[in-house]
Scaffold this active site. Structure first.
Site, PDB file in Angstrom:
ATOM      1  N   ASP A  98       0.891  -1.062  -0.004  1.00 46.86           N
ATOM      2  CA  ASP A  98      -0.055  -0.082  -0.186  1.00 46.86           C
ATOM      3  C   ASP A  98       1.025   1.212   0.030  1.00 46.86           C
ATOM      4  OD1 ASP A  98      -1.917   1.754   0.392  1.00 46.86           O
ATOM      5  OD2 ASP A  98      -2.018   1.598   2.481  1.00 46.86           O
TER       6      ASP A  98
ATOM      7  N   ASN B  36      -0.235   4.673  -0.073  1.00 44.27           N
ATOM      8  CA  ASN B  36      -0.854   5.730  -0.031  1.00 44.27           C
ATOM      9  C   ASN B  36      -1.601   5.858   1.601  1.00 44.27           C
ATOM     10  OD1 ASN B  36      -2.876   4.428  -0.330  1.00 44.27           O
ATOM     11  ND2 ASN B  36      -4.095   5.799  -1.726  1.00 44.27           N
TER      12      ASN B  36
ATOM     13  N   ASP C 153      -4.078   3.816   2.821  1.00 45.89           N
ATOM     14  CA  ASP C 153      -5.452   3.634   3.107  1.00 45.89           C
ATOM     15  C   ASP C 153      -5.743   1.987   3.206  1.00 45.89           C
ATOM     16  OD1 ASP C 153      -4.992   2.432   0.683  1.00 45.89           O
ATOM     17  OD2 ASP C 153      -6.521   3.152  -0.603  1.00 45.89           O
TER      18      ASP C 153
ATOM     19  N   ASP D 164      -1.675  -1.284  -3.877  1.00 46.71           N
ATOM     20  CA  ASP D 164      -1.837  -0.551  -4.990  1.00 46.71           C
ATOM     21  C   ASP D 164      -0.978  -0.667  -5.918  1.00 46.71           C
ATOM     22  OD1 ASP D 164      -0.238   1.604  -4.059  1.00 46.71           O
ATOM     23  OD2 ASP D 164      -1.992   2.005  -2.626  1.00 46.71           O
TER      24      ASP D 164
ATOM     25  N   ASP E  51      -4.597 -10.620 -15.510  1.00 46.44           N
ATOM     26  CA  ASP E  51      -5.546 -11.481 -15.395  1.00 46.44           C
ATOM     27  C   ASP E  51      -6.674 -11.162 -16.594  1.00 46.44           C
ATOM     28  OD1 ASP E  51      -7.161 -13.583 -14.118  1.00 46.44           O
ATOM     29  OD2 ASP E  51      -5.706 -13.325 -12.379  1.00 46.44           O
TER      30      ASP E  51
ATOM     31  N   ASP F 146      -8.881 -16.738 -16.533  1.00 46.98           N
ATOM     32  CA  ASP F 146      -9.609 -17.220 -15.385  1.00 46.98           C
ATOM     33  C   ASP F 146     -10.590 -18.079 -15.714  1.00 46.98           C
ATOM     34  OD1 ASP F 146     -10.162 -16.270 -12.639  1.00 46.98           O
ATOM     35  OD2 ASP F 146     -12.104 -16.074 -13.429  1.00 46.98           O
TER      36      ASP F 146
ATOM     37  N   GLU G 226      -6.490 -20.964 -16.757  1.00 46.05           N
ATOM     38  CA  GLU G 226      -6.781 -21.794 -15.376  1.00 46.05           C
ATOM     39  C   GLU G 226      -7.822 -22.802 -15.891  1.00 46.05           C
ATOM     40  OE1 GLU G 226      -8.530 -20.818 -11.037  1.00 46.05           O
ATOM     41  OE2 GLU G 226      -9.319 -20.093 -12.572  1.00 46.05           O
TER      42      GLU G 226
ATOM     43  N   HIS H 202      -3.379 -17.395  -5.187  1.00 44.99           N
ATOM     44  CA  HIS H 202      -4.268 -16.581  -4.373  1.00 44.99           C
ATOM     45  C   HIS H 202      -5.513 -17.348  -3.674  1.00 44.99           C
ATOM     46  CE1 HIS H 202      -5.884 -16.306  -8.189  1.00 44.99           C
ATOM     47  NE2 HIS H 202      -7.009 -15.739  -7.951  1.00 44.99           N
ATOM     48  N   ASP H 203      -5.676 -18.836  -4.466  1.00 44.99           N
ATOM     49  CA  ASP H 203      -6.583 -19.341  -4.296  1.00 44.99           C
ATOM     50  C   ASP H 203      -6.392 -20.761  -3.021  1.00 44.99           C
ATOM     51  OD1 ASP H 203      -8.747 -18.120  -5.587  1.00 44.99           O
ATOM     52  OD2 ASP H 203      -7.895 -19.289  -7.475  1.00 44.99           O
TER      53      ASP H 203
HETATM   54  C1  GLC Z   1     -10.665 -18.066 -10.355  1.00 51.17           C
HETATM   55  C2  GLC Z   1     -10.011 -17.225  -9.414  1.00 51.17           C
HETATM   56  C3  GLC Z   1     -10.492 -16.927  -8.242  1.00 51.17           C
HETATM   57  C4  GLC Z   1     -12.081 -16.414  -8.446  1.00 51.17           C
HETATM   58  C5  GLC Z   1     -12.922 -17.250  -9.548  1.00 51.17           C
HETATM   59  C6  GLC Z   1     -13.932 -16.612 -10.151  1.00 51.17           C
HETATM   60  O1  GLC Z   1     -10.892 -19.378  -9.935  1.00 51.17           O
HETATM   61  O2  GLC Z   1      -8.641 -17.652  -9.254  1.00 51.17           O
HETATM   62  O3  GLC Z   1      -9.898 -16.437  -7.399  1.00 51.17           O
HETATM   63  O4  GLC Z   1     -12.686 -16.326  -7.370  1.00 51.17           O
HETATM   64  O5  GLC Z   1     -11.974 -17.659 -10.822  1.00 51.17           O
HETATM   65  O6  GLC Z   1     -13.572 -15.600 -11.032  1.00 51.17           O
HETATM   66 CA    CA Z   2      -3.522   2.135  -1.281  1.00 47.69          CA
END
Ligand code: GLC
Ligand code: CA
Length: 557
Positions: free
Chosen positions: A21, A23, A25, A29, A98, A202, A252, A323-324
């Protein structure tokens, strides 16, 4: 054979909300990313996969896009983004964006229009259908959202339901409508013209639905996964747009088999460059969130199946985290009591060795390079991810007695684990933000952070740097054959890579114990990477592997 840059890339995934981050908040970013470009360059990575940074109401943290051509207010402006790309390119780092086009946000202008009336020109951008039952309020078919519950929402205004394979704020786009495909092509072209080097596509395996949207097996999956037109649509996107740029794509592809992966990625087919398969992460979970005991043999089998299956026919993506997924040191290593930080580091390095000497394009998720771990959850309120929340809501509604189990399962499996702020230093909020972070900082930031790692020659970070540097110049790692050894072992993952008379032997001890081991190859060898300073019998045939020890030997004839 040195064409196709993605085959030589080492890709770093940034989840912008949690990265840095700038700034105060509390939300990561783009200017925060700019601040950290030298860190990325120093690590040696050559490309970034940036999770969505487009305009979004953030029902699913950016995976619900309301304007595909602009930047989320919280993350900055298009001008910031341009500066970021320029900064990356200056440093020899490519950018993979993405691309979330199975669905949009319900706040996208297409959906806002689509909802207005049955004859709105945007109606067919999405899937609308009459419901079942006398009043037509029952869902039109048995398809389930990937997050649980029906995949349909009823809309009073026009008396029809719309399809959403994720949350109800993520309506599915109708790819059978040529206008939708044209829009997607336009979006892809827009970002490529702005200098983007590739896309992570995605949930791309869901974009083609069986016409008429009939009931399917179980949750309906066979009616929308690898659907009838998927290859035609991907090929079209390739010929119309992607083929005109020097770019890569990674799709994916949950549930994809080796055979299907070859169809998606075979060069002559002109669809995607690569895919993410899920079998090795599913080897210790069901339906993403239900934990299953870690079984090294099962996991190794998956690794070898994909290594052998795609060799010479496709190209693998190598990852343990994103991230999943929960953090890999917490997930794969269950016999370190968690109190021993030395062993955490050793296991993080071992996991890196186990995965990244395979053939394919490596991905490292932010924080993985310092061995970040899962967090401790004390209550339901500690979970903020829409998937965790949906699970709790369903449990509450249908099976309240499962609440305790859900807490336990989500503690180790939830996506929240990967989304805690990046740990930069031991200062306020781990150096992530001067303000109140949008999500909890893992308590262990005082000793797990990049600053600490930079100063410690034996850190996970410095190990990653070494590994990345070795990989960069290795023809064996890029092109060599793959052979798994000691397949029956429940403790060790050992494999051999071979190219032009040279061999790499990769040995990984997945257990918190010493294991006697006999080197299975004869000949002169040198240790090119290892995670212990004192190596037992570096040149001998019979050795003792220490807890979570890994070694990479080079045999040159
Ligand atoms: C993919 C993303 C996930 C998201 C899902 C719906 O699996 O990696 O984070 O929730 O698609 O877009
Ligand atoms: Ca920020």
């Amino acid at each position: 054979m040195r064409e196709q840059w993605f085959k030589d890339a080492f890709i770093y995934q940034i989840y912008p909300r949690s990265f840095k981050d700038s700034n105060g908040d509390g939300i990561g970013d783009i200017r925060g990313i700019i601040e950290k470009l030298d860190y990325l360059k120093d690590l040696g990575i050559t490309a970034v996969w940036l999770s969505p940074c487009y305009k979004s109401p953030n029902d699913d943290n950016g995976y619900d896009i309301s304007d595909y051509r602009d930047i989320m207010d919280e993350f900055g402006t298009l001008a910031d983004w341009k500066e970021m790309v320029a900064g990356m390119h200056e440093r020899g780092i490519k950018l993979i964006m993405d691309l979330v086009v199975n669905h949009s946000s319900d706040e996208h202008k297409w959906f806002v229009e689509s909802k207005k009336s049955k004859d709105n020109p945007y109606r067919d951008y999405y899937f609308w259908k009459k419901g079942r039952g006398k009043d037509g309020k029952k869902p039109p078919n048995n398809w389930m959202s990937r997050f649980g519950g029906t995949a349909w929402s009823y809309d009073e205004a026009t008396g029809e339901h719309y399809l959403h394979l994720f949350t109800k704020k993520q309506p599915d786009l109708n790819w059978d409508n040529p206008k939708v495909r044209e829009e997607v092509g336009g979006i892809v072209k827009y970002w490529l013209d702005l200098g983007v080097d590739g896309f992570r596509c995605d949930v791309i395996t869901y974009i083609s639905k069986v016409p008429g949207l009939p009931n399917g097996k179980l949750a309906g999956d066979n009616m929308f996964t690898h659907g009838p037109n998927i290859h035609a649509y991907l090929h079209e996107l390739y010929t119309e747009v992607l083929s005109k740029y020097d770019c890569m794509t990674v799709g994916e592809a949950a549930g994809v088999t080796v055979e299907q992966a070859i169809l998606y990625t075979g060069e002559e087919r002109e669809e995607l460059s690569t895919v993410f398969q899920f079998e090795h992460v599913d080897a210790n979970s069901f339906l993403q969130i239900v934990p299953r005991k870690v079984d090294l043999k099962r996991t190794k089998k998956v690794f070898s199946k994909w290594q052998n299956g795609l060799h010479g026919k496709g190209w693998n993506s190598l990852y343990l985290e994103n991230h999943d997924q929960p953090r890999s040191v917490s997930r794969y290593i269950t016999d370190n009591p968690g109190t021993d930080d030395f062993l955490r580091k050793q296991s993080a390095k071992m996991l890196a060795t186990a995965i990244y000497f395979q053939q394919g394009t490596p991905y490292v998720y932010q924080g993985q390079e310092i061995g970040m771990t899962n967090i401790v959850f004390n209550s339901e309120a500690d979970h903020v991810d829409v998937l965790s929340k949906t699970v709790f809501a369903l449990v509450k509604k249908y099976a309240p007695f499962l609440k305790g189990y859900a807490m336990k399962a989500l503690a180790i499996r939830s996506r929240d684990n990967a989304r805690t702020p990046m740990q930069w230093n031991a200062g306020k909020n781990a150096g992530f933000s001067d303000g109140e972070p949008w999500y909890r900082v893992n308590e262990n930031f005082a000793y797990i952070n990049t600053e600490e790692s930079k100063n410690d020659p034996d850190s996970v970070l410095n190990f990653y740097k070494k590994l990345i540097a070795i990989r960069k110049n290795s023809e064996i790692v890029r092109n060599g054959s793959y052979k798994e050894l000691f397949e029956e072992s429940k403790d060790l993952y050992v494999y051999l890579r071979e190219d032009g008379g040279k061999k790499l032997l990769i040995i990984n001890n997945f257990k918190n114990k010493e294991i006697p081991f006999t080197i299975p190859e004869s000949g002169e060898r040198s240790l090119i990477l290892g995670n212990y300073k004192d190596v037992d019998g570096e040149k001998e045939m019979n050795i003792i592997l220490k807890p979570y020890e890994s070694r990479v030997y080079l045999f040159e004839q």
